[in-house]
Design a protein around this motif. Structure first.
Motif, PDB file in Angstrom:
ATOM      1  N   SER A  52      -7.048   6.627   3.901  1.00 25.43           N
ATOM      2  CA  SER A  52      -6.853   8.057   4.103  1.00 25.43           C
ATOM      3  C   SER A  52      -6.843   8.356   5.597  1.00 25.43           C
ATOM      4  O   SER A  52      -7.359   7.580   6.412  1.00 25.43           O
ATOM      5  N   ALA A  53      -6.261   9.489   5.951  1.00 30.70           N
ATOM      6  CA  ALA A  53      -6.163   9.853   7.360  1.00 30.70           C
ATOM      7  C   ALA A  53      -7.547   9.927   8.004  1.00 30.70           C
ATOM      8  O   ALA A  53      -7.748   9.479   9.147  1.00 30.70           O
ATOM      9  N   GLN A  54      -8.513  10.464   7.276  1.00 28.40           N
ATOM     10  CA  GLN A  54      -9.862  10.608   7.819  1.00 28.40           C
ATOM     11  C   GLN A  54     -10.525   9.247   8.019  1.00 28.40           C
ATOM     12  O   GLN A  54     -11.107   8.977   9.078  1.00 28.40           O
ATOM     13  N   ASP A  55     -10.415   8.375   7.009  1.00 32.02           N
ATOM     14  CA  ASP A  55     -11.016   7.043   7.132  1.00 32.02           C
ATOM     15  C   ASP A  55     -10.331   6.227   8.213  1.00 32.02           C
ATOM     16  O   ASP A  55     -10.980   5.503   8.971  1.00 32.02           O
ATOM     17  N   ALA A  56      -9.000   6.344   8.288  1.00 36.07           N
ATOM     18  CA  ALA A  56      -8.250   5.603   9.288  1.00 36.07           C
ATOM     19  C   ALA A  56      -8.634   6.050  10.698  1.00 36.07           C
ATOM     20  O   ALA A  56      -8.786   5.228  11.608  1.00 36.07           O
ATOM     21  N   ALA A  57      -8.792   7.361  10.880  1.00 37.81           N
ATOM     22  CA  ALA A  57      -9.155   7.877  12.198  1.00 37.81           C
ATOM     23  C   ALA A  57     -10.532   7.390  12.622  1.00 37.81           C
ATOM     24  O   ALA A  57     -10.746   7.005  13.780  1.00 37.81           O
ATOM     25  N   ALA A  58     -11.477   7.382  11.681  1.00 39.30           N
ATOM     26  CA  ALA A  58     -12.827   6.927  12.002  1.00 39.30           C
ATOM     27  C   ALA A  58     -12.841   5.434  12.342  1.00 39.30           C
ATOM     28  O   ALA A  58     -13.493   5.006  13.302  1.00 39.30           O
ATOM     29  N   ARG A  59     -12.106   4.651  11.550  1.00 39.73           N
ATOM     30  CA  ARG A  59     -12.054   3.207  11.808  1.00 39.73           C
ATOM     31  C   ARG A  59     -11.384   2.935  13.158  1.00 39.73           C
ATOM     32  O   ARG A  59     -11.832   2.095  13.940  1.00 39.73           O
ATOM     33  N   ALA A  60     -10.297   3.643  13.442  1.00 39.47           N
ATOM     34  CA  ALA A  60      -9.571   3.446  14.692  1.00 39.47           C
ATOM     35  C   ALA A  60     -10.449   3.792  15.896  1.00 39.47           C
ATOM     36  O   ALA A  60     -10.421   3.099  16.921  1.00 39.47           O
ATOM     37  N   ALA A  61     -11.237   4.859  15.781  1.00 39.62           N
ATOM     38  CA  ALA A  61     -12.104   5.263  16.891  1.00 39.62           C
ATOM     39  C   ALA A  61     -13.153   4.191  17.174  1.00 39.62           C
ATOM     40  O   ALA A  61     -13.417   3.852  18.338  1.00 39.62           O
ATOM     41  N   ARG A  62     -13.756   3.646  16.121  1.00 32.93           N
ATOM     42  CA  ARG A  62     -14.749   2.582  16.308  1.00 32.93           C
ATOM     43  C   ARG A  62     -14.110   1.342  16.929  1.00 32.93           C
ATOM     44  O   ARG A  62     -14.692   0.694  17.802  1.00 32.93           O
ATOM     45  N   TRP A  63     -12.908   1.056  16.482  1.00 32.91           N
ATOM     46  CA  TRP A  63     -12.181  -0.112  16.972  1.00 32.91           C
ATOM     47  C   TRP A  63     -11.871   0.052  18.469  1.00 32.91           C
ATOM     48  O   TRP A  63     -12.068  -0.863  19.257  1.00 32.91           O
ATOM     49  N   LEU A  64     -11.399   1.235  18.826  1.00 34.39           N
ATOM     50  CA  LEU A  64     -11.062   1.478  20.232  1.00 34.39           C
ATOM     51  C   LEU A  64     -12.312   1.457  21.110  1.00 34.39           C
ATOM     52  O   LEU A  64     -12.266   0.974  22.247  1.00 34.39           O
ATOM     53  N   ASP A  65     -13.427   1.953  20.576  1.00 35.67           N
ATOM     54  CA  ASP A  65     -14.701   1.864  21.323  1.00 35.67           C
ATOM     55  C   ASP A  65     -15.016   0.410  21.661  1.00 35.67           C
ATOM     56  O   ASP A  65     -15.445   0.099  22.778  1.00 35.67           O
ATOM     57  N   TRP A  66     -14.787  -0.465  20.685  1.00 34.58           N
ATOM     58  CA  TRP A  66     -15.075  -1.885  20.911  1.00 34.58           C
ATOM     59  C   TRP A  66     -14.144  -2.467  21.967  1.00 34.58           C
ATOM     60  O   TRP A  66     -14.586  -3.197  22.867  1.00 34.58           O
ATOM     61  N   PHE A  67     -12.860  -2.161  21.879  1.00 32.96           N
ATOM     62  CA  PHE A  67     -11.910  -2.649  22.888  1.00 32.96           C
ATOM     63  C   PHE A  67     -12.335  -2.211  24.288  1.00 32.96           C
ATOM     64  O   PHE A  67     -12.316  -3.000  25.241  1.00 32.96           O
ATOM     65  N   GLU A  68     -12.704  -0.957  24.414  1.00 34.11           N
ATOM     66  CA  GLU A  68     -13.090  -0.441  25.733  1.00 34.11           C
ATOM     67  C   GLU A  68     -14.373  -1.086  26.234  1.00 34.11           C
ATOM     68  O   GLU A  68     -14.501  -1.396  27.428  1.00 34.11           O
ATOM     69  N   SER A  69     -15.322  -1.314  25.332  1.00 32.01           N
ATOM     70  CA  SER A  69     -16.577  -1.951  25.753  1.00 32.01           C
ATOM     71  C   SER A  69     -16.350  -3.386  26.219  1.00 32.01           C
ATOM     72  O   SER A  69     -17.103  -3.910  27.042  1.00 32.01           O
ATOM     73  N   GLU A  70     -15.288  -4.032  25.694  1.00 24.50           N
ATOM     74  CA  GLU A  70     -14.979  -5.415  26.065  1.00 24.50           C
ATOM     75  C   GLU A  70     -14.050  -5.489  27.274  1.00 24.50           C
ATOM     76  O   GLU A  70     -13.769  -6.590  27.768  1.00 24.50           O
ATOM     77  N   GLY A  71     -13.549  -4.363  27.721  1.00 23.20           N
ATOM     78  CA  GLY A  71     -12.640  -4.364  28.870  1.00 23.20           C
ATOM     79  C   GLY A  71     -11.286  -4.978  28.571  1.00 23.20           C
ATOM     80  O   GLY A  71     -10.645  -5.568  29.446  1.00 23.20           O
ATOM     81  N   ILE A  72     -10.819  -4.827  27.337  1.00 25.71           N
ATOM     82  CA  ILE A  72      -9.548  -5.425  26.918  1.00 25.71           C
ATOM     83  C   ILE A  72      -8.395  -4.491  27.287  1.00 25.71           C
ATOM     84  O   ILE A  72      -8.362  -3.329  26.859  1.00 25.71           O
ATOM     85  N   PRO A 100       0.805  -1.225   0.000  1.00 26.95           N
ATOM     86  CA  PRO A 100       0.000   0.000   0.000  1.00 26.95           C
ATOM     87  C   PRO A 100       0.841   1.280   0.000  1.00 26.95           C
ATOM     88  O   PRO A 100       0.365   2.330  -0.422  1.00 26.95           O
ATOM     89  N   LEU A 101       2.090   1.214   0.448  1.00 24.04           N
ATOM     90  CA  LEU A 101       2.954   2.394   0.411  1.00 24.04           C
ATOM     91  C   LEU A 101       3.302   2.798  -1.017  1.00 24.04           C
ATOM     92  O   LEU A 101       3.672   3.937  -1.273  1.00 24.04           O
ATOM     93  N   LEU A 102       3.181   1.853  -1.953  1.00 20.75           N
ATOM     94  CA  LEU A 102       3.539   2.122  -3.338  1.00 20.75           C
ATOM     95  C   LEU A 102       2.322   2.367  -4.222  1.00 20.75           C
ATOM     96  O   LEU A 102       2.471   2.695  -5.395  1.00 20.75           O
ATOM     97  N   ALA A 103       1.133   2.183  -3.668  1.00 21.63           N
ATOM     98  CA  ALA A 103      -0.085   2.362  -4.454  1.00 21.63           C
ATOM     99  C   ALA A 103      -1.012   3.335  -3.722  1.00 21.63           C
ATOM    100  O   ALA A 103      -1.202   3.217  -2.510  1.00 21.63           O
ATOM    101  N   PRO A 104      -1.578   4.300  -4.433  1.00 24.68           N
ATOM    102  CA  PRO A 104      -2.464   5.267  -3.773  1.00 24.68           C
ATOM    103  C   PRO A 104      -3.756   4.626  -3.311  1.00 24.68           C
ATOM    104  O   PRO A 104      -4.279   3.708  -3.940  1.00 24.68           O
ATOM    105  N   GLY A 105      -4.270   5.095  -2.158  1.00 27.77           N
ATOM    106  CA  GLY A 105      -5.556   4.631  -1.673  1.00 27.77           C
ATOM    107  C   GLY A 105      -5.436   3.380  -0.819  1.00 27.77           C
ATOM    108  O   GLY A 105      -4.373   2.768  -0.693  1.00 27.77           O
ATOM    109  N   ALA A 106      -6.569   3.008  -0.238  1.00 20.50           N
ATOM    110  CA  ALA A 106      -6.615   1.828   0.616  1.00 20.50           C
ATOM    111  C   ALA A 106      -6.488   0.560  -0.219  1.00 20.50           C
ATOM    112  O   ALA A 106      -6.843   0.531  -1.402  1.00 20.50           O
ATOM    113  N   VAL A 107      -5.990  -0.483   0.400  1.00 19.85           N
ATOM    114  CA  VAL A 107      -5.889  -1.758  -0.298  1.00 19.85           C
ATOM    115  C   VAL A 107      -7.278  -2.335  -0.517  1.00 19.85           C
ATOM    116  O   VAL A 107      -8.245  -1.966   0.159  1.00 19.85           O
ATOM    117  N   ALA A 108      -7.367  -3.274  -1.461  1.00 23.20           N
ATOM    118  CA  ALA A 108      -8.645  -3.908  -1.768  1.00 23.20           C
ATOM    119  C   ALA A 108      -9.018  -4.903  -0.667  1.00 23.20           C
ATOM    120  O   ALA A 108      -8.171  -5.364   0.093  1.00 23.20           O
TER     121      ALA A 108
END
Length: 513
Positions: free
Chosen positions: A339-359, A143-151
Motif C-alpha cells: 500500500s502507498a502508506q506501507d511503501a512510504a514508511a518502508r522507503a523512509a526507513r530504507w533511505l535513513d539507512w542509506f544516509e547513515s551509511e554515506g552511500i 503483484p500488479l494483478l493481485a491485490p495487496g503486497a506479495v508474500a
C-alpha cells in the motif's frame, strides 16, 4: 496424490502432467496467444499493457474460448467462471487444482476462481528445430494483478533482470552447470539445451517447488537443492555457474526472499563473487547479476574491482546503471505491491539507512568470470556501458575473451605482419563552429551492438582503419601512412599499436582469413 505437508504448490507430478496436457491442447503458446489476441494486443501485453488483451479475449470465437479463458486466468489475473475453467482444464477437477495451489475460489459459492500462479509460454532456447514448441514457466502472480503486497516467499516470474542475465550467458555446451538462486527456474530452463547436468539451488522452498513444476512441464530434469549460496554444493565444481541472486542493497532485513538476502549492504554480492573460484572448473565460466555500493561516484569502480581482483579469475564487470538512493529504493518498493502508506514508511526507513551509511549510489550490472587454464595472471576489466543496444550478450562475452586470448599470444611484431580487417563500424565526428567554419574536435568509431565497442580516433587511426581490408599486412599500411605524413615508420607503429590492440579487443579490428 502426493502429500504436501508444507502446503507448497503443485506437489503432485501427475497434476503437473495433466495441466501441461491441457495447456498444450488449448495451444496456450506464444503463437496461439498471438492468434487469439491479434498482433497489436499481443505486443501491448508483452510491453505490460493488459487491457487490449482483455478486450480481445472477450471477442474470441467459440473455438478459441478455452484459450481465451486460460489467457485471462493465468496472464491477466481475472476471476473466471469455474465452469469455463473446468472446460479449459478438463484433466483435473477444480477442487484438486485449488488443493494444489494453482487456483483459489473467488466467491463463497465457489462458482468463480482466480489463478494463484502465473503460467505462461516462453520461447524455446535456440535449437536446430525451428518448430520447437514454446516452453512453459510457472511462478507466482505479478503483484500488479493481485491485490495487496506479495508474500514473504513470493517467487518472481520472467522479468527484465532475468532476461538480461539469460542474454548474457555464454552458451557453449558444458558437462555440468549450477543455477544458484533459481527462483522459478528460468535460467535453468535456458541452460538445459546446452548443459549435460544442471544443479539448481534456492533458499526458498516455494521457489524450488515452482522450479520443479517448470522443469516437469518441459520434460526436463534438474537436481534441485535447498540452501544458501554454495552450501548445497559444497566441494563440487562446475563448468558454468549462473546466478540472479537476491542482491538488493539494504540494512539486512529479509522482508521478501526474492530480493532480500539477509546480508547487510552489498555483502551478498561480495561473498558470492569471493566463493565462485572454488567451484569453477579450469576454463569454467560464471555469469551473474550484482549490485555494489558506491560511496564516491568518481571512484565507483574501486569496490567491485577489489572483489574481482581477489578471485584470481579473469573478470569482466559492466555497470549498466548507477542509481541514486531514492531511485533505487523507489524501484524496489514499487515492485512489492505494498500500500502507498506501507511503501512510504518502508522507503523512509530504507533511505535513513542509506544516509547513515554515506552511500551515494548503487551500481547495477553483469559480471562474467572465467578460470584461466594456466597459471598466468588474470585479467580484470571493469567498465561502465549504459547505452541502449550495447547490452552484454553471451556471444559478445565469448568473443570478448577470445579476442583477449588472441592478443595475449601475439607480439606487436606478429600483429604488424598480420592482415587485419575492419568490422562494419560507424565513424562519428564532433565539430565546433570557428573563425574558419566547422572545426573537428573529436572523432570515434563504433561497432553497432558491441558493448563498449567505441574507439576514439585521430586522423592517422581513421586512415588506418579505412585501409584495413585484409589485403596487406598492418606493417605495410603503417609504412604507407608514415610516408604520407612524413614521419618515421617505427615511431608511428609504436604510437599506433596501443590503439590497434584496443580496436582488436573491442572487435573493431579482426584477423583476415
Amino acid at each position: 496424490m502426493t502429500e504436501n505437508p508444507l502446503h507448497l504448490p503443485l506437489p503432485d507430478p501427475a497434476v503437473v502432467d495433466a495441466l501441461g496436457r491441457d495447456l498444450r491442447a488449448a495451444d496456450f503458446s506464444g503463437s496461439g496467444i498471438e492468434e487469439l489476441l491479434g498482433g497489436a494486443a499481443d505486443a501491448a501485453l508483452t510491453a505490460g499493457t493488459w487491457w487490449p488483451a482483455l478486450r480481445a479475449t472477450a471477442a474470441a470465437p467459440p473455438e478459441l474460448a478455452s484459450r481465451a479463458t486460460l489467457v485471462r486466468l493465468f496472464l491477466l489475473g481475472s476471476a473466471e467462471s469455474a465452469a469455463d475453467v473446468a472446460a479449459a482444464l478438463p484433466s483435473t477437477p477444480i477442487p484438486v487444482l485449488v488443493e494444489q495451489g494453482v487456483l483459489g475460489y473467488d466467491d463463497e459459492a465457489r462458482t468463480a476462481v482466480r489463478a494463484l500462479l502465473d503460467i505462461r509460454p516462453h520461447p524455446a532456447t535456440a535449437t536446430d528445430d525451428d518448430a520447437a514448441p514454446d516452453l512453459l514457466v510457472v511462478s507466482d502472480q505479478d503483484p500488479l494483478l493481485a491485490p495487496g503486497a506479495v508474500a514473504h516467499d513470493h517467487v518472481l516470474g520472467i522479468g527484465g533482470a532475468s532476461m538480461s542475465l539469460a542474454q548474457a550467458v555464454i552458451r557453449t555446451p558444458v558437462r555440468r552447470a549450477l543455477d544458484l538462486g533459481t527462483g522459478c527456474g528460468i535460467q535453468a530452463l535456458h541452460m538445459d539445451a546446452h548443459c549435460g547436468q544442471i544443479v539448481a539451488t534456492d533458499t526458498n522452498p516455494r521457489a524450488l517447488a515452482l522450479a520443479a513444476a517448470t522443469a516437469r512441464l518441459n520434460a526436463m530434469t534438474w537436481d534441485l537443492r535447498e540452501g544458501s549460496l554454495f552450501e548445497p554444493v559444497a566441494g563440487e565444481r562446475f563448468d558454468l555457474i549462473v546466478s540472479n541472486p537476491p542482491f538488493v542493497v539494504g540494512s539486512g532485513a529479509q522482508d521478501y526472499i526474492y530480493r532480500d538476502s539477509g546480508f547487510t549492504g552489498d555483502a551478498l554480492s561480495e561473498r558470492l563473487i569471493s566463493e565462485i573460484p572454488e567451484h569453477l572448473e579450469p576454463g569454467g565460466v560464471a555469469v551473474l547479476l550484482a549490485n555494489w555500493v558506491v560511496y564516491d561516484e568518481e571512484r565507483w569502480a574501486e569496490r567491485i574491482t577489489g572483489w574481482l581482483t581477489a578471485t584470481g579469475l579473469d573478470a569482466w564487470a559492466v555497470q549498466r546503471e548507477l542509481a541514486d538512493p531514492i531511485s533505487y529504493i523507489s524501484l524496489w518498493v514499487a515492485d512489492a505491491g505494498e500500500s502507498a502508506q506501507d511503501a512510504a514508511a518502508r522507503a523512509a526507513r530504507w533511505l535513513d539507512w542509506f544516509e547513515s551509511e554515506g552511500i551515494a549510489g548503487i551500481g547495477m550490472g553483469v559480471v562474467t568470470l572465467r578460470r584461466p587454464l594456466d597459471d598466468r595472471a588474470a585479467e580484470v576489466i571493469v567498465e561502465e556501458i549504459t547505452a541502449a543496444g550495447q547490452e552484454v550478450t553471451g556471444a559478445e562475452a565469448q568473443a570478448f575473451w577470445a579476442r583477449r586470448d588472441y592478443l595475449r599470444t601475439r607480439t606487436d611484431e606478429q600483429l604488424l605482419a598480420t592482415r587485419l580487417t575492419t568490422a562494419p563500424v560507424f565513424l562519428e565526428t564532433q565539430s565546433l563552429p570557428g573563425a574558419e567554419g566547422w572545426q573537428e574536435v573529436s572523432a570515434a568509431v563504433t561497432r553497432p551492438g558491441g558493448p563498449g565497442a567505441v574507439l576514439p580516433v585521430d586522423e592517422v587511426m581513421t586512415a588506418l582503419l579505412a585501409g584495413c581490408r585484409g589485403q596487406v599486412p598492418l606493417g605495410v599500411l603503417l609504412s604507407l601512412l608514415a610516408d604520407v605524413h612524413g614521419v618515421d615508420r617505427d615511431a608511428l607503429a609504436q604510437a599506433a599499436m596501443p590503439a590497434v590492440r584496443e580496436a582488436f579487443a573491442r572487435g573493431i579490428l579482426y584477423e583476415a582469413r
